[in-house]
Design a protein around this motif. Structure first.
Motif, short mmCIF file in Angstrom:
data_model
loop_
_atom_site.label_atom_id
_atom_site.label_comp_id
_atom_site.label_asym_id
_atom_site.label_seq_id
_atom_site.Cartn_x
_atom_site.Cartn_y
_atom_site.Cartn_z
N THR A 61 29.64 71.55 52.99
CA THR A 61 29.17 70.87 51.78
C THR A 61 30.35 70.40 50.93
OG1 THR A 61 28.85 72.97 50.62
CG2 THR A 61 26.92 72.01 51.69
N ASP A 62 31.44 71.15 50.90
CA ASP A 62 32.63 70.70 50.18
C ASP A 62 33.16 69.40 50.77
OD1 ASP A 62 32.57 72.86 48.47
OD2 ASP A 62 34.25 73.91 49.40
N VAL A 63 33.25 69.35 52.08
CA VAL A 63 33.76 68.14 52.74
C VAL A 63 32.84 66.95 52.47
CG1 VAL A 63 34.10 67.07 55.01
CG2 VAL A 63 35.09 69.30 54.52
N LEU A 64 31.54 67.15 52.60
CA LEU A 64 30.62 66.04 52.34
C LEU A 64 30.72 65.58 50.89
CD1 LEU A 64 27.41 67.08 54.30
CD2 LEU A 64 29.26 65.57 55.03
N HIS A 65 30.85 66.52 49.98
CA HIS A 65 30.97 66.19 48.56
C HIS A 65 32.26 65.42 48.28
CE1 HIS A 65 32.06 66.96 44.33
NE2 HIS A 65 30.77 66.73 44.14
N ASP A 66 33.35 65.86 48.91
CA ASP A 66 34.66 65.27 48.62
C ASP A 66 34.92 63.95 49.35
OD1 ASP A 66 35.09 67.47 47.03
OD2 ASP A 66 36.44 68.47 48.44
N VAL A 67 34.62 63.90 50.65
CA VAL A 67 34.99 62.71 51.43
C VAL A 67 33.86 62.15 52.28
CG1 VAL A 67 37.44 63.31 51.51
CG2 VAL A 67 35.94 64.09 53.34
N GLY A 68 32.74 62.82 52.36
CA GLY A 68 31.63 62.33 53.17
C GLY A 68 31.80 62.66 54.65
N HIS A 69 30.91 62.11 55.45
CA HIS A 69 30.98 62.33 56.89
C HIS A 69 32.22 61.68 57.46
CE1 HIS A 69 27.10 64.23 57.68
NE2 HIS A 69 26.63 63.48 56.70
N GLY A 70 32.83 62.33 58.41
CA GLY A 70 34.03 61.79 59.02
C GLY A 70 34.65 62.79 59.96
N ARG A 71 35.93 62.63 60.20
CA ARG A 71 36.62 63.49 61.16
C ARG A 71 36.61 64.96 60.75
NH1 ARG A 71 41.96 60.19 61.89
NH2 ARG A 71 42.78 62.27 61.61
N LEU A 72 36.75 65.24 59.46
CA LEU A 72 36.78 66.63 59.02
C LEU A 72 35.41 67.31 59.18
CD1 LEU A 72 38.39 68.97 57.97
CD2 LEU A 72 38.14 68.06 55.65
N SER A 73 34.33 66.61 58.83
CA SER A 73 33.01 67.21 59.02
C SER A 73 32.72 67.40 60.51
CB SER A 73 31.91 66.38 58.34
OG SER A 73 31.83 65.10 58.90
N ASP A 74 33.18 66.47 61.33
CA ASP A 74 33.03 66.62 62.78
C ASP A 74 33.84 67.80 63.30
OD1 ASP A 74 31.35 64.42 62.86
OD2 ASP A 74 32.92 63.03 63.51
N ALA A 75 35.05 67.99 62.76
CA ALA A 75 35.89 69.11 63.17
C ALA A 75 35.24 70.45 62.79
CB ALA A 75 37.28 69.00 62.56
N LEU A 76 34.63 70.51 61.62
CA LEU A 76 33.93 71.74 61.22
C LEU A 76 32.77 72.02 62.17
CD1 LEU A 76 33.91 71.33 57.34
CD2 LEU A 76 35.07 73.13 58.65
N ARG A 77 32.02 70.99 62.50
CA ARG A 77 30.94 71.17 63.47
C ARG A 77 31.49 71.67 64.81
NH1 ARG A 77 26.20 66.77 63.26
NH2 ARG A 77 25.71 66.82 61.06
N GLY A 78 32.61 71.12 65.22
CA GLY A 78 33.22 71.52 66.49
C GLY A 78 33.66 72.98 66.48
N HIS A 79 34.10 73.46 65.34
CA HIS A 79 34.57 74.84 65.24
C HIS A 79 33.44 75.85 65.11
CE1 HIS A 79 37.31 78.13 64.35
NE2 HIS A 79 36.54 78.43 63.33
#
Length: 161
Positions: A61-79
């Motif tokens: 939720t922090d990532v989505l709030h700060d930068v939206g969907h992208g490589r970081l949200s995908d990396a979190l899903r991957g982890h």
């Protein structure tokens, strides 16, 4: 000459000054200040499946709030998510046009994770998401999370009404 009373006043000033620095500024709202001061600390255990889910939802939720969907949200899903769940979420998101992790559009303003049950190698946690709708009305939604106890990876997400 300094008296004991002088030292008490100096000590009192030394304690009050840091508190004044925590006082809300003109740019913050009462809700933000209350939420920030209500949380005195947080903790967790890397071996806890429930903490693993809480860590994921907090970071996601922090990532989505700060930068939206992208490589970081995908990396979190991957982890944090199993490969099978990632594939299932991709199918679900294509069909529903919503974020499969949140089971909604947008970004929640708060999240809470609670242990629900465990058995047969799995742990279930319930995530409560708080949303601010137009007009500052708050609503909540719930998702049930299945995690594998052996790996702590999230292996299932479903809406929990």
């Amino acid at each position: 000459m300094a008296t004991p009373r002088t030292f008490r006043h100096i000590a009192l000033g030394a304690m009050v000054l840091p508190l004044a620095m925590l006082a809300p500024t003109s740019g913050s709202t009462a809700t933000e200040t209350a939420a920030d001061t209500a949380v005195q600390g947080r903790g967790g255990n890397p071996a806890s499946t429930v903490d693993h889910v809480a860590d994921f939802y907090g970071a996601y939720t922090d990532v989505l709030h700060d930068v939206g969907h992208g490589r970081l949200s995908d990396a979190l899903r991957g982890h944090y998510l199993t490969p099978e769940l990632r594939r299932a979420l991709a199918r679900w998101e294509a069909a529903h046009h919503r974020d499969g992790v949140l089971r909604a559009k947008g970004v929640p303003t708060q999240w809470r994770v609670e242990y629900n049950d465990s058995g047969m190698g799995h742990c279930w946690t319930r995530v409560t998401l708080t949303w601010n709708d137009p007009g500052k009305h708050k609503r909540t939604s719930h998702v049930m999370i299945q995690s594998d106890l052996a790996t702590r990876l999230i292996s299932g997400i479903r809406a929990d009404e």
